[in-house]
Every structure is written in C-alpha cells, then in structure tokens.
Design an enzyme around this catalytic site. Structure first.
Site, PDB file in Angstrom:
ATOM      1  N   ASP A  27      22.087   7.484  41.633  1.00 13.11           N
ATOM      2  CA  ASP A  27      21.031   8.489  41.444  1.00 13.11           C
ATOM      3  C   ASP A  27      19.642   7.907  41.715  1.00 13.11           C
ATOM      4  OD1 ASP A  27      23.160  10.055  40.424  1.00 13.11           O
ATOM      5  OD2 ASP A  27      22.776   9.327  38.393  1.00 13.11           O
ATOM      6  N   GLU A 216      23.311  20.240  41.605  1.00 12.52           N
ATOM      7  CA  GLU A 216      22.553  19.252  40.836  1.00 12.52           C
ATOM      8  C   GLU A 216      21.562  18.552  41.761  1.00 12.52           C
ATOM      9  OE1 GLU A 216      25.334  16.368  39.345  1.00 12.52           O
ATOM     10  OE2 GLU A 216      26.027  15.782  41.337  1.00 12.52           O
ATOM     11  N   ASN A 281      29.904  12.673  44.084  1.00 11.52           N
ATOM     12  CA  ASN A 281      28.692  13.471  44.038  1.00 11.52           C
ATOM     13  C   ASN A 281      27.653  12.888  44.990  1.00 11.52           C
ATOM     14  OD1 ASN A 281      27.941  11.216  42.514  1.00 11.52           O
ATOM     15  ND2 ASN A 281      26.770  12.412  41.038  1.00 11.52           N
TER      16      ASN A 281
END
Length: 475
Positions: A27, A216, A281
């Site tokens: 992230d 997201e 992700n």
C-alpha cells in the site's frame, strides 16, 4: 578465503523492482520533500501457524508503517518502522495500521508532516511530526474520521486515505471503499472531505465520489489544474457495462475541483497478476519528482521469489505519462523499474542501510548507534549500490564504521557486479570483548568514473561477522 557469493532474491541487478528486497512493503504512498522521495508502506510481516509454517497474510497483526527514501529512485535508505498502533504505538487506541498517506504542510512558518492511516476498516487516524522520518505523535488521541463523521455513515470500509494540500493551502482527504450488498456497479463508498487548517480535524460533510465498481485504494494528484482521483476497481465476476473498469485494476476520474463533480475516464494499471503471475489486491500512489511523474504500486514479487506468495507484498515504481489532452497512458508494470535520476556520491558519508541490491543481509535499529544499520552479515553476503560516481580522479581510500562481532572478516570492494573488478578490501577484526563501534580505513585502486559498487562480505561460516554502520570513499 574461499567463499561462494549468495544470490539476490526478488530485486536482482540491474532491475529496480521491487524497490527493496530486505523487507516487504504494501500500500505505498509517496511524499516528496526536499531532494528525496519518502515511501510509507504497510509493514507486511510473515505470519506463522502453530507448526511454524508461514500462513496467509491476515493483516490483523500489522501495527507498524515502514519507511524508505531515495534521492535517485534506485538506491533506497531504510528508515525502519513507525510504531503506530497498539500499546507500543503512538496511537494506542488503534488496533492496526494499514494503507498510510503522508503529506507536508507549512504551518506557522514551520514544516509539519502528517501521517494518516487506516485502523483496519473502521476508522482513520493521524500522526504528526516535524520530520518525514519522525518521531511521530498522536495529536488528538483518537480516530480522525469515524462513521459518526458527517457524510461517512454509509461507507462500508472506512480506510485507505489519500491527502492533497492544494495550492491555496487547503487540505483534502479521500478515503473509503467496500461494496454494499449487491451494489457492485455503483457502490457509493468513496468519499472526499475538507481538512481543517490544522490537518488533524475535518470540516463540513464528506461528499460521495461516484466511482464505478469502486473497491478500495484512494489516490489523488493534481496536474495543470485538473484533479485526478484514482482507485482500485472491485472483483465483481458478472457482466459489466461497456466502458466499465475491469476487475482489480487502477482506474481514474477527473474534475476541475478537488471536491468534484467527477467524470470517469478509464483504467491505467492492470492487476499485478497480469504482469507478475501472482494476483491480489491492487494499490498505488501517483507522485511528481523533479518534474516527472511516477506511480508506486505493490505486487507479491519478492514473496513469490521466496516461494511464499501468501499475500506478502512489495512496492514497485513505474513512470506515469500524461497525454497532451491530460489523459493518462496505460502503465506497464515490470521488474525493470525506473531510471536512476542522479548518481550516488561515494565521497559523502553513506548510511549502510542505503541499498540498491542485496543478498543475505537485514537491517535493524541499533540503540548504541542511535540509527538503523546493516545486520545478519554472513560469508558471501553483499550490498550493491547503483550508479556510484567516483569522478575522473578516482578514489584513493575506503573507510567504514563497523561493529565487530565474533567472526570478523573482510569487506571486499568490487565494481559493476559482485564478482567484478576488485578495487580493494577492508579487514575487520573479530571482537575482543563487548561489541564496539570502530572506524577502519584501507587503500583502493581502480575506482574511476561511474560504476555500480558492491560491498562483498567474507569471513568464517556459521558465525556472526560484523555489523555495518556507514561507509565513505576519499579521493
């Protein structure tokens, strides 16, 4: 001494991705300050079951944010981890710290840094510091944004912040995600909200960003008066209307106002599985550095190379290009990475934790030194630095600050590859009593012009050799 060079895993010369191989980092979020880019990353760490077997990353025990920085985008300095959540963290009310966002703002004539993070998917917190590497404190002692915040009540996943300080000094925070039951096409869970002048409060009501197939990963950047909101699309496996974002890709919307309204454009980065053969992700950050645009994203390349691609992610960099009409070109993720934008000077003190490539070593904070250093040095391990400029005159000597351990050994210096041109060596004595930090120096010959530099560590097998604090060449 006879030894065998250990092999780089994950980040292999001359590649630039993943950006580091001695730690994971997910992230990613970029902060540019001065002449450096700071990357803040979710501190993925291996989880084990009762039998000691590495298991799937549950993210439940992540309470730290990792920080690295670079001035050239290939050699990265490891600043360690920020203890964010839990009893040992700055925000003791939080149970996790995921998906950071960092921003700088001058307040009262002083540089202030703000680190926003997700407390799992239930709220967003903020820490502050006078430096991009801390120390960090919790200025409010509670969550910055909760579902009780105006306009946030219907957000499924309250996480993944991104922050913009506009040209007029006004701050904005973008966040949210998740898919309410059956609402894959228009989840309605992305939000934007004005920040207070202090950057630790919010103002007004959060506004909905109507991001199609939102999942997201909020992102925000501004270029030529256009605001770009970027996000990861959801994984709905049914039919999608023509022009909709495919599953798990980074998509973008634009507006001429930081609060919207927004117009959907297209996707710019496919899922990591398309490029690296291991899906998961998709998370990104877009930033400008020395007039060029870049995108940071994560993929499970390091863990894949280690044979443990169980959700442990690593940060990568790529170039980002805007077309003449402001649209964004598609990004091709790869192992090559980005071009080194400046050479590294060996004539200024270099922290040992500044690493281009490595094999075998780790880094940790050494209390006696008061800084992070290179540890776990064994026979055949090495560190590589990209694009080191020794100049026309060349180097005459090499010095290093080391902490002697039981084994002692030698630091061999090679150019262009670990077994490349030998330019000198620095003997390191074995410790005689308690650990102590000493400065050592040796002559070198043949280091002229620009080369990759390799510090190759040799010594007895099976015993700790030494720790490396810093190094420097002299002409």
């Amino acid at each position: 001494m006879v030894f065998q060079l250990n092999q780089a895993i994950g980040k292999v010369p001359p590649n630039g991705n993943p950006v580091v191989a001695n730690r994971y980092g997910a992230d990613p979020y970029a902060l540019v300050f001065g002449d450096r880019v700071y990357l803040y990353m979710t501190h993925d760490a291996l989880e084990y079951d009762g039998n000691g077997t590495i298991k799937e990353n549950t993210y439940s025990s992540i309470r730290k944010i990792a920080v690295i920085s670079s001035s050239d985008l290939v050699n990265w300095t490891d600043h360690g981890e920020i203890a964010v959540a839990g009893p040992d963290g700055a925000a003791k009310w939080a149970t996790q710290s995921w998906a950071p966002a960092a921003v700088h703002k001058v307040i009262g004539g002083k540089d202030k840094f703000f680190l926003y993070f997700a407390n799992n998917a239930s709220g967003i917190g903020v820490l502050t510091s006078d430096s991009p590497v801390g120390p960090w404190v919790d200025p409010i002692g509670e969550a910055h944004i909760l579902r009780s915040t105006p306009g946030v009540e219907e957000v499924t996943w309250l996480f993944d912040p991104a922050v913009l300080v506009d040209d007029d000094g006004q701050g904005y925070i973008y966040f949210g995600g998740g898919v309410p039951e059956g609402q894959f096409t228009e989840p309605g869970t992305a939000r934007v909200m004005m920040l207070g002048e202090d950057m630790t409060s919010v103002a007004g009501t959060a506004e909905v960003i109507p991001a199609p197939f939102m999942f997201e990963d909020a992102g925000i950047h501004k270029r030529n008066g256009v605001y770009y909101y970027t996000y990861c699309s959801n994984f709905y496996d049914g039919e999608r209307p023509e022009g909709s974002p495919p599953a798990g890709e980074i998509a973008y919307m634009t507006s001429d106002n930081p609060m919207g309204p927004w117009t959907y454009r297209e996707t710019i980065l496919k899922n990591p599985g398309h490029f690296f053969g291991v899906s998961g992700n998709n998370h990104h950050a877009i930033f400008q550095f020395h007039d060029e645009w870049y995108i940071a994203y994560h993929a499970q390349t390091l863990s894949k190379a280690q044979g443990i691609a169980n959700g442990y992610r690593s940060t990568h960099l790529g170039r980002l290009f805007h077309n003449g009409d402001g649209s964004i070109q598609h990004v091709e993720a790869d192992y090559k990475g980005v071009q080194q934008i400046k050479s590294l000077s060996p004539y200024q003190r270099v922290q040992a934790v500044t690493i281009g490539w490595s094999a075998g070593v780790m880094t940790e904070f050494e209390a006696a030194v008061g800084d992070r250093i290179v540890t776990d040095i064994g026979n055949g391990d090495w560190i590589g630095l990209s694009g080191v400029d020794f100049g026309r005159k060349g180097a005459g000597a090499f010095s290093a600050s080391v902490i002697c351990l039981e084994g002692g050994g030698t630091i061999e210096l090679h150019l262009d590859e670990p077994a490349g041109l030998f330019i000198g060596e620095l003997p390191v004595p074995a410790a005689d009593g308690p650990e102590n930090q000493i400065e050592l120096k040796a002559e070198v010959n043949g280091a002229e012009g620009i080369h990759d530099l390799y510090l190759v560590f040799t010594g007895k097998t099976g015993v700790p050799l030494y720790k490396l604090v810093s190094w420097q060449f002299v002409e």
